[in-house]
Write a protein that holds these residues in place. Structure first.
Motif, mmCIF file in Angstrom:
data_model
loop_
_atom_site.group_PDB
_atom_site.id
_atom_site.type_symbol
_atom_site.label_atom_id
_atom_site.label_comp_id
_atom_site.label_asym_id
_atom_site.label_seq_id
_atom_site.Cartn_x
_atom_site.Cartn_y
_atom_site.Cartn_z
ATOM 1 N N LEU A 23 -10.018 7.190 1.846
ATOM 2 C CA LEU A 23 -10.533 5.559 1.779
ATOM 3 C C LEU A 23 -9.861 4.646 2.788
ATOM 4 C CD1 LEU A 23 -12.261 4.196 -0.502
ATOM 5 C CD2 LEU A 23 -9.995 3.275 -1.452
ATOM 6 N N GLY A 24 -8.673 4.979 3.088
ATOM 7 C CA GLY A 24 -7.970 4.186 4.021
ATOM 8 C C GLY A 24 -8.195 4.326 5.446
ATOM 9 N N LEU A 58 -7.033 -2.383 -0.431
ATOM 10 C CA LEU A 58 -6.543 -1.273 -0.445
ATOM 11 C C LEU A 58 -5.100 -1.296 -1.532
ATOM 12 C CD1 LEU A 58 -6.510 0.504 3.055
ATOM 13 C CD2 LEU A 58 -7.396 1.427 0.975
ATOM 14 N N GLU A 97 -11.783 7.037 -6.739
ATOM 15 C CA GLU A 97 -10.731 5.989 -7.023
ATOM 16 C C GLU A 97 -10.990 5.238 -8.250
ATOM 17 O OE1 GLU A 97 -8.405 6.012 -4.550
ATOM 18 O OE2 GLU A 97 -7.331 4.256 -5.405
ATOM 19 N N ILE A 155 0.797 -1.183 -0.247
ATOM 20 C CA ILE A 155 0.030 0.086 0.106
ATOM 21 C C ILE A 155 1.054 1.015 -0.099
ATOM 22 C CG2 ILE A 155 -1.465 1.313 1.218
ATOM 23 C CD1 ILE A 155 -2.677 -1.361 2.518
ATOM 24 N N SER A 206 -5.997 -1.569 -5.205
ATOM 25 C CA SER A 206 -6.302 0.001 -5.838
ATOM 26 C C SER A 206 -4.964 0.624 -5.763
ATOM 27 C CB SER A 206 -7.418 0.571 -4.888
ATOM 28 O OG SER A 206 -6.943 1.199 -3.529
ATOM 29 N N GLY A 207 -3.999 0.420 -4.801
ATOM 30 C CA GLY A 207 -2.834 1.179 -5.046
ATOM 31 C C GLY A 207 -2.255 0.653 -6.438
ATOM 32 N N GLU A 219 -7.030 7.990 -1.797
ATOM 33 C CA GLU A 219 -6.673 6.566 -1.076
ATOM 34 C C GLU A 219 -6.536 6.911 0.535
ATOM 35 O OE1 GLU A 219 -3.055 4.393 -2.257
ATOM 36 O OE2 GLU A 219 -4.258 4.015 -3.974
ATOM 37 N N MET A 272 -5.918 9.488 -7.794
ATOM 38 C CA MET A 272 -6.119 8.283 -7.074
ATOM 39 C C MET A 272 -5.279 8.145 -5.803
ATOM 40 S SD MET A 272 -6.113 5.816 -10.390
ATOM 41 C CE MET A 272 -6.975 4.436 -10.053
ATOM 42 N N GLY A 325 2.294 1.324 -3.772
ATOM 43 C CA GLY A 325 0.952 2.038 -3.960
ATOM 44 C C GLY A 325 1.077 3.703 -3.835
#
Lengths: 197, 409
Positions: free
Chosen positions: B177-178, B137, B227, A66, B140-141, B174, B170, A70
């Motif tokens: 979202l996290g 997560l 996202e 992440i 999506s990263g 995030e 994005m 990410g």
């Protein structure tokens, strides 16, 4: 002693993860195109994540993906795209004088430190493996609980100090990037930047 | 690693039967998501056309339901072009970087309850890994790279702008979202999707939607839409500004992969919303013998379809955000809101008194924050603007901003 506890699947995972890490790391150095180098870095990070999972450190593995894959490498790519990929710097020019001997010395000191650590103690924690000896890592949410307890009790000072350091860095960056200037000065600066690059 | 602690299927060791069950689960999951994507594309086109008083797809199959299949076949036989200025390797890699994360995210969604097949307890979800919802997560990263590298590798101006926008957008969302996911994890006490669903199984009042007090759900819904680059957050492929965005140079099968991934993500994220806030497969089970296991699946599909429809509804009803509005919403509204709400939830979990203390602190912090935004906003558009001469040209007063945002902005 340790070899007896290894099984075939574990070795396979270890070899795969290490191959990914090494190939990725070599790629970062060898590949000429910066975007390809960033992709190689992601491959390395995935290898590290696999190694974490193999050691039951699931949470660390997830965080590795992440945060590093990410967010951080995305930011690298973001900067590379902004600056343009086509710019090539000459390798023979040293931006800082004496950079290369110092780098060599740094690498040697690091290697010596690692070798000393390996030879004289069991790394930092005193454990040869994360999962069994020393403080065992629990799977699943126990994993998160252990990490959270460690961060907010034993290592609280280091944790908070890191947080403060990061805040200072962000504030400093914003201040440098957006300090107040007169309009004519701004124009001069921009012209200057264009000439230099 | 102790697999049995997260999945009872492995409690008797990994035997041939267990492997067979896992294989069947993977195949069924794959088939389900592919079938769902085919239907979703048709559903979106049909619903949008109804909302816009058009007819929509109607030629293939009843109500045009086979339209997606026809489109797929057409795309498959089209010529595959790689632009001359493209980075060939990355150009070919990028579609898979969006498709694979979409598939992996779907694998952690609980589709139903637990079945017992030949003495093996089988969870009706493809996998229940110990890191659970963090997989979503992480994926999506990773899916950022698909869009970002596609735009860059095309070697063309508009896709590049699109990919820079995509990466900034994005990453920004995030964080919000996290933090909403953290509230869910806090109240559940576990990361796995199975535990998240079972903790909400005792009726509507136990759904995280109500337990956490609506705000995390609202933030999550907005952040996940951004996202996914779905409208109204689709600045990444804003046709009026960027042609087709990152996918401009893509054709044939590679374009089909992007298209597939987009709709797959829409379904998966609807399913994740249902899992996190609406109890997943939880719902009323009628007393029918032998068929009890099928009702959770029906509940799950019904809830997911509702949210898939919501996404279509957003697309038809809401105008696209301007890019700076997208960033403002993400950084100045959603991140502070989700952070503050997370602190309040954490406080209430320790002791109600602490919750109230946290709430007071959050109110105080938001007043300070609002003041800071106000100051910053005035510096940005005022006469002595600190922004350089490059980029935003000083406008006459803040006329344009008032024209587009109204007086209150």
């Amino acid at each position: 002693m340790i070899a007896a506890t290894y099984n075939a699947a574990g070795v396979l995972v270890f070899v795969t993860a290490s191959t990914l890490m090494l190939v990725g790391a070599l790629g970062v150095i060898v590949v000429k195109n910066p975007v390809h180098a960033a992709i190689s870095l992601i491959v390395t990070l995935f290898g590290v994540a696999i190694a974490f999972v193999a050691q039951s450190a699931d949470f660390l593995a997830a965080v590795q993906i992440i945060v590093y894959a990410g967010a951080i490498v995305v930011l690298f790519l973001f900067v590379i795209m902004f600056l343009g990929v086509d710019r090539r710097d000459d390798v023979r020019v040293e931006p800082l004088v004496g950079q290369r001997p110092l780098a060599l010395a740094g690498v040697l000191i690091t290697i010596a430190g690692l070798v000393t650590l390996m030879a004289r103690s069991h790394w930092v924690t005193g454990a040869t493996r994360v999962s069994t000896s020393g403080a065992p890592l629990a799977t699943g949410q126990g994993n998160v609980r252990q990490l959270g307890t460690a961060v907010f009790t034993t290592y609280l000072f280091a944790f908070e100090a890191t947080a403060v350091l990061l805040i200072i860095a962000v504030v400093g960056a914003v201040l440098l990037a957006r300090r107040e200037r007169r309009v004519d000065e701004t124009l001069d600066d921009e012209l200057d930047v264009e000439v230099r690059s | 690693m102790n697999l049995a602690s997260v999945d009872p299927l492995y409690s008797h060791g990994v035997t041939g039967v267990v492997l067979l069950i896992v294989l069947i689960k993977v195949l069924v999951g794959f088939g389900a998501i592919m079938g769902a994507v085919t239907l979703m594309i048709w559903f979106e086109r049909k619903a949008i056309s109804d909302m816009q008083s058009r007819i929509g797809p109607q030629r293939w199959g009843p109500f045009g339901i086979l339209q997606t299949l026809a489109d797929g076949i057409k795309l498959f036989f089209k010529e595959d072009l790689v632009p001359a200025g493209a980075d060939r390797f990355v150009f070919k890699l990028a579609p898979y970087l969006t498709l694979v994360p979409a598939l992996i995210t779907f694998s952690i969604v609980p589709l139903g309850g637990t079945l017992t097949i030949g003495g093996h307890r089988v969870m009706l979800q493809v996998a229940n890994p110990p890191m659970g919802i963090l997989i979503m997560l992480a994926m999506s990263g990773i899916s950022v790279y698909g869009v970002m590298l596609a735009g860059w590798a095309s070697g063309s101006k508009y896709p590049l702008i699109s990919s820079v926008r995509a990466s900034a957008q994005m990453i920004s969302y995030e964080a919000a979202l996290g933090m909403t996911i953290v509230t869910v994890i806090l109240v559940t006490g576990s990361l796995t999707t199975h535990d998240i669903v079972t903790s909400q199984a005792h009726g509507v009042w136990h759904w995280n939607l109500i337990r956490l007090g609506f705000v995390p759900f609202a933030v999550f819904l907005i952040a996940i839409t951004a996202e996914l680059n779905r409208p109204p957050f689709d600045t990444v492929e804003a046709e009026s500004e960027l042609v087709g965005g990152f996918a401009t140079e893509y054709s044939s099968l590679r374009f089909a992969l992007f298209y597939l991934a987009e709709f797959m993500n829409t379904i998966t994220m609807s399913a994740i919303i249902v899992t996190l806030f609406f109890g997943g497969p939880a719902g009323w089970i009628p007393p029918v013998p032998h068929l009890k296991w099928i009702f959770p699946i029906i509940w799950f599909v019904a809830k997911t379809t509702f949210f898939a429809f919501c996404y279509i509804w957003f697309r038809a009803a809401l105008p696209r955000f301007r890019y700076d509005q997208v960033m403002d919403l993400g950084w100045k509204r959603l991140i502070p809101l989700s952070l503050g709400w997370m602190l309040i939830v954490a406080g209430f979990l320790v002791r109600p008194g602490w919750g109230l203390v946290m709430a007071a602190l959050v109110v105080l912090a938001s007043v300070v924050l609002a003041r800071a935004f106000d100051l910053g906003h005035r510096r940005e558009v005022g006469p002595d603007s600190v922004l350089g001469a490059v980029g935003r040209r000083p406008l006459p007063g803040d006329v344009l901003r008032k024209l587009t945002d109204g007086e209150g902005a």
